[in-house]
Design a protein around this motif. Structure first.
Motif, PDB file in Angstrom:
ATOM      1  N   VAL A 104       0.870  -1.169  -0.111  1.00 24.85           N
ATOM      2  CA  VAL A 104      -0.100  -0.047  -0.076  1.00 24.85           C
ATOM      3  C   VAL A 104       0.872   1.227   0.015  1.00 24.85           C
ATOM      4  O   VAL A 104       0.657   2.128  -0.834  1.00 24.85           O
ATOM      5  N   ALA A 105       1.889   1.237   1.061  1.00 25.42           N
ATOM      6  CA  ALA A 105       2.733   2.501   1.080  1.00 25.42           C
ATOM      7  C   ALA A 105       3.406   2.634  -0.366  1.00 25.42           C
ATOM      8  O   ALA A 105       3.668   3.757  -0.851  1.00 25.42           O
ATOM      9  N   VAL A 106       3.798   1.813  -0.954  1.00 29.67           N
ATOM     10  CA  VAL A 106       4.767   1.612  -2.135  1.00 29.67           C
ATOM     11  C   VAL A 106       3.929   2.416  -3.356  1.00 29.67           C
ATOM     12  O   VAL A 106       4.172   3.120  -4.210  1.00 29.67           O
ATOM     13  N   ASN A 107       2.963   1.634  -3.347  1.00 31.30           N
ATOM     14  CA  ASN A 107       1.818   2.058  -4.597  1.00 31.30           C
ATOM     15  C   ASN A 107       1.363   3.511  -4.400  1.00 31.30           C
ATOM     16  O   ASN A 107       1.420   4.177  -5.554  1.00 31.30           O
ATOM     17  N   TYR A 108       1.386   4.084  -3.397  1.00 29.79           N
ATOM     18  CA  TYR A 108       1.025   5.495  -3.053  1.00 29.79           C
ATOM     19  C   TYR A 108       2.258   6.231  -3.507  1.00 29.79           C
ATOM     20  O   TYR A 108       2.157   7.396  -4.002  1.00 29.79           O
ATOM     21  N   LEU A 109       3.428   5.741  -3.097  1.00 32.62           N
ATOM     22  CA  LEU A 109       4.824   6.674  -3.515  1.00 32.62           C
ATOM     23  C   LEU A 109       4.861   6.436  -5.050  1.00 32.62           C
ATOM     24  O   LEU A 109       5.398   7.637  -5.601  1.00 32.62           O
ATOM     25  N   VAL A 110       4.798   5.400  -5.637  1.00 36.69           N
ATOM     26  CA  VAL A 110       4.897   5.136  -7.205  1.00 36.69           C
ATOM     27  C   VAL A 110       3.680   6.456  -7.849  1.00 36.69           C
ATOM     28  O   VAL A 110       4.212   7.098  -8.703  1.00 36.69           O
ATOM     29  N   GLN A 111       2.475   6.139  -7.403  1.00 30.18           N
ATOM     30  CA  GLN A 111       1.662   6.905  -7.902  1.00 30.18           C
ATOM     31  C   GLN A 111       1.585   8.555  -7.965  1.00 30.18           C
ATOM     32  O   GLN A 111       1.583   9.343  -8.723  1.00 30.18           O
ATOM     33  N   HIS A 112       2.341   9.034  -6.807  1.00 34.74           N
ATOM     34  CA  HIS A 112       2.698  10.182  -6.767  1.00 34.74           C
ATOM     35  C   HIS A 112       4.312  10.866  -7.280  1.00 34.74           C
ATOM     36  O   HIS A 112       4.677  11.894  -7.053  1.00 34.74           O
ATOM     37  N   GLY A 113       4.854   9.682  -7.639  1.00 35.17           N
ATOM     38  CA  GLY A 113       6.374  10.140  -8.497  1.00 35.17           C
ATOM     39  C   GLY A 113       7.258  10.062  -7.525  1.00 35.17           C
ATOM     40  O   GLY A 113       8.422  10.628  -7.927  1.00 35.17           O
ATOM     41  N   TYR A 114       7.125   9.692  -6.281  1.00 35.29           N
ATOM     42  CA  TYR A 114       8.308   9.759  -5.223  1.00 35.29           C
ATOM     43  C   TYR A 114       9.021   8.575  -5.550  1.00 35.29           C
ATOM     44  O   TYR A 114      10.442   8.582  -5.169  1.00 35.29           O
ATOM     45  N   VAL A 115       8.720   7.505  -6.026  1.00 26.11           N
ATOM     46  CA  VAL A 115       9.554   6.114  -6.111  1.00 26.11           C
ATOM     47  C   VAL A 115       8.757   5.725  -7.626  1.00 26.11           C
ATOM     48  O   VAL A 115       7.713   5.742  -8.130  1.00 26.11           O
ATOM     49  N   ARG A 116       9.887   4.906  -8.244  1.00 28.31           N
ATOM     50  CA  ARG A 116       9.653   3.946  -9.502  1.00 28.31           C
ATOM     51  C   ARG A 116       9.752   2.844  -9.170  1.00 28.31           C
ATOM     52  O   ARG A 116      10.789   2.430  -8.462  1.00 28.31           O
ATOM     53  N   ARG A 117       9.153   1.881  -9.909  1.00 26.85           N
ATOM     54  CA  ARG A 117       9.011   0.455  -9.915  1.00 26.85           C
ATOM     55  C   ARG A 117       9.963  -0.118 -11.077  1.00 26.85           C
ATOM     56  O   ARG A 117       9.822   0.263 -12.209  1.00 26.85           O
ATOM     57  N   GLU A 118      11.011  -0.894 -10.578  1.00 29.25           N
ATOM     58  CA  GLU A 118      11.763  -1.670 -11.617  1.00 29.25           C
ATOM     59  C   GLU A 118      11.302  -3.127 -11.538  1.00 29.25           C
ATOM     60  O   GLU A 118      11.357  -3.642 -10.423  1.00 29.25           O
ATOM     61  N   ARG A 119      11.614  -3.843 -12.654  1.00 27.61           N
ATOM     62  CA  ARG A 119      11.266  -5.375 -12.497  1.00 27.61           C
ATOM     63  C   ARG A 119      12.646  -6.011 -12.838  1.00 27.61           C
ATOM     64  O   ARG A 119      13.524  -5.826 -13.507  1.00 27.61           O
ATOM     65  N   ASP A 120      12.915  -7.056 -11.638  1.00 29.31           N
ATOM     66  CA  ASP A 120      13.925  -8.197 -11.865  1.00 29.31           C
ATOM     67  C   ASP A 120      13.331  -9.248 -12.557  1.00 29.31           C
ATOM     68  O   ASP A 120      13.029  -9.891 -11.890  1.00 29.31           O
TER      69      ASP A 120
END
Length: 224
Positions: free
Chosen positions: A132-148
């Motif tokens: 939940v926390a990460v999804n919020y951060l990604v949605q607001h541009g604070y964090v990006r998601r990479e795939r391994d």
């Protein structure tokens, strides 16, 4: 009883609130206690990342029997007081507590990268809470998601450009609000008090948002 000593059940509810990322104020409201009581309780028993209700209850009972004061708030690993202060500042701006903790942990990591498993272990919270926390951060541009691709897992990254992207997303959302206000003003009628109020608000938000985006574009080179 409001104002009395915290019970073991109270402490369990505090721990549950921290796990759910609630603010100190919200935990206090649910327990019908002053926020300062909750803040002191957490600070003297390991802080938000290490609070354990059973140990906290036992430690409080031991201190009461000995008549000794609680350890100072700064007790603990170096930097913990600073980190708690940063989290409190983020919460006051409206960021959920657990989200603030996840963001800070990423910011303070050596390479700005963590997996969900690492965040879960480090912050001692459930995988669902981290998600939940990460999804919020990604949605607001604070964090990006990479795939391994090799280990089939996501890696969450904070890089220098995240500051720019967070401003860009915030600006876009404010512009959408400005456009909605302008449309509502036209529907209400620009010659009515309501229409005029909405039109002024929409124009203000639009100008401020465009200025902010121009400033972000101008100073983006500082992040390079």
């Amino acid at each position: 009883m409001p104002g009395g000593r915290l019970t073991q059940q109270d402490r369990q509810r505090i721990a549950a609130g921290l796990t759910d990322g609630l603010s100190y104020a919200e935990i206090a409201r649910r327990l019908d206690r002053p926020t300062s009581t909750i803040s002191r309780e957490i600070a003297r028993n390991g802080g938000p990342g290490d609070y354990r209700p059973q140990q906290a209850h036992q430690a409080t009972a031991q201190r009461a029997r000995r008549g000794t004061p609680a350890p100072p708030r700064t007790a603990g690993p170096p930097g913990s007081a600073m980190e708690e202060e940063i989290i409190e500042m983020a919460v006051r701006t409206g960021l959920p507590r657990l989200t603030a903790r996840v963001h800070l942990d990423l910011l303070l990591s050596e390479d700005g990268r963590r997996t969900a498993g690492e965040l879960t272990r480090r912050l001692k919270v459930s995988p669902a809470s981290v998600s939940v926390a990460v999804n919020y951060l990604v949605q607001h541009g604070y964090v990006r998601r990479e795939r391994d691709p090799q280990r089939r897992r996501d890696i969450y990254v904070v890089d220098d450009d995240a500051w720019y992207h967070s401003i860009a997303i915030s600006t876009r959302q404010t512009l959408e609000a400005a456009q909605a206000a302008t449309s509502a003003a036209e529907t209400s009628g620009l010659d009515t008090p309501v229409g005029q109020r909405l039109a002024k608000g929409g124009a203000f938000l639009e100008r401020v948002s465009l200025d902010m985006m121009k400033s972000a574009d101008r100073w983006r080179t500082l992040l390079a």
